[in-house]
Design an enzyme around this catalytic site. Sequence first.
Site, PDB file in Angstrom:
ATOM      1  N   LYS A 196      45.112  56.930  21.997  1.00 38.28           N
ATOM      2  CA  LYS A 196      46.375  57.541  22.952  1.00 38.28           C
ATOM      3  C   LYS A 196      46.012  57.663  24.583  1.00 38.28           C
ATOM      4  CE  LYS A 196      48.179  59.750  19.640  1.00 38.28           C
ATOM      5  NZ  LYS A 196      48.317  60.967  18.585  1.00 38.28           N
TER       6      LYS A 196
HETATM    7  C1  LIG Z   1      48.529  61.588  18.231  1.00 39.68           C
HETATM    8  C2  LIG Z   1      50.050  62.554  17.872  1.00 39.68           C
HETATM    9  C3  LIG Z   1      49.964  63.853  17.572  1.00 39.68           C
HETATM   10  C4  LIG Z   1      49.114  64.607  17.077  1.00 39.68           C
HETATM   11  O1  LIG Z   1      47.749  64.749  17.897  1.00 39.68           O
HETATM   12  P1  LIG Z   1      46.698  64.913  16.925  1.00 39.68           P
HETATM   13  O2  LIG Z   1      45.370  65.046  18.555  1.00 39.68           O
HETATM   14  O3  LIG Z   1      45.770  64.068  16.630  1.00 39.68           O
HETATM   15  O4  LIG Z   1      46.516  65.706  16.155  1.00 39.68           O
HETATM   16  C5  LIG Z   1      51.494  64.644  17.543  1.00 39.68           C
HETATM   17  N1  LIG Z   1      52.497  64.322  17.705  1.00 39.68           N
HETATM   18  C6  LIG Z   1      52.648  62.494  18.592  1.00 39.68           C
HETATM   19  C7  LIG Z   1      54.329  61.893  18.185  1.00 39.68           C
HETATM   20  C8  LIG Z   1      51.252  61.870  17.956  1.00 39.68           C
HETATM   21  O5  LIG Z   1      51.182  61.053  18.752  1.00 39.68           O
END
Ligand SMILES: *Cc1c(COP(=O)(O)O)cnc(C)c1O
Length: 389
Positions: A196
């Site tokens: 991210k």
């Molecule tokens: C990455 C992601 C999540 C979950 O986040 P984590 O930190 O991996 O638990 C939830 N929703 C979306 C759209 C994501 O891209």
Amino acid sequence: MSLMTPIPYGRQCITEDDIDVVVKSLQSNFLTQGPTIEAFENVFADYIGCKYAVAVSNGTAALHLSALALGVNKNSKVITSPITFAASANCVLYCGGEVIFADIEEKSAVLDINKVRELLVNSPKGTFQGIIPIDFAGFPVNMESFRQLADEFDCWLLEDSCHSPGGFFMDSNGVQQNCGNGQYADLAIFSFHPVKHIACGEGGMITTNNKELYEKLLRLRTHGITKDSNKFVKKTQKDGAWYYEMQELGYNYRLPDLNAALGISQLQRAHEGIERRIEIARKYDAAFENTQIKTLHNPRGHAYHLYVIQVDNRLGLYNYLKDNEIYAQVHYIPVHTLPYYQGLGWKNGDFPIAEAYYEKCLSLPMYPSLTDKQQDFVINSIKNYYNGN
Ligand SMILES: *Cc1c(COP(=O)(O)O)cnc(C)c1O
């Protein structure tokens, strides 16, 4: 392996400054439950432009706590998109509720508000309690429109902004509204997984302008325990400074100080990161103009977590790129087609636009440290593939 490859679809960018702050954090008095958490929450709230932020252990924990705070239970029905990471839907199931999907818009691949409206209009009033739109790929969903719809049907709004820190849309008054700023959605959530925008290792954040939800989230993050003497319900004169009360069932979803320190450092480069992502997107846009490679709608305010193309023979292209050590990725397998969800009764064919999107989508390398040379290599490889096939 050359200097240029492998090229993943996304990756973290760690600087010497990042390393220094983490080392300092290791030498401090707190590895967890220290002052760095609140510091991270404050700078993040500033960046997004919301009143309150609650740091948690990951984006999935952020979703789970949000669903709890919004009151999801076994009587709840919640609407979300099939084109998202499964966690956006799973959080409803964690609380015993039921997920109902609605199809996506073809041009942007985000939850189609008209399909959501259809669902709401065609069900008895009070059937649905909430809506979870996703700023998919970084596309800034118009939360003002969703707010109007949610209000009409007495629903709450949880914005999954994992892909869109730094993204924004313009509201009907021409005012810039940052994704996750709490102006329209009750709660929004972010993830700090390394792919991210902001990497903490693992980490997440919930943002809101609602004080009551904020305070509930703080308790739920730490076992449902409060140490605030104004909130105690059964403290007596025999109870000293050690005293606390567990008033509801919560979890340990805390973010360690170590990870928060990295988050604060990363956030200082967030703006730069978005600028670079936009530059990369513009170069892809230009390269694929007037070719058979289709791109998603890329409006101003897009945060470009992903750059998605839609192509024929996606598997062939994916494998060809992989042979060249370019690791493109597919986002996402529609949630309603995953075996677990099919066990709940969803079927292939339920959401034709999402399924057609999935057949052709491919996420190309998109991260600030992708070099021009690497991007040229990606673009040329894609063109070579279609010229040769
Ligand atoms: C990455 C992601 C999540 C979950 O986040 P984590 O930190 O991996 O638990 C939830 N929703 C979306 C759209 C994501 O891209």
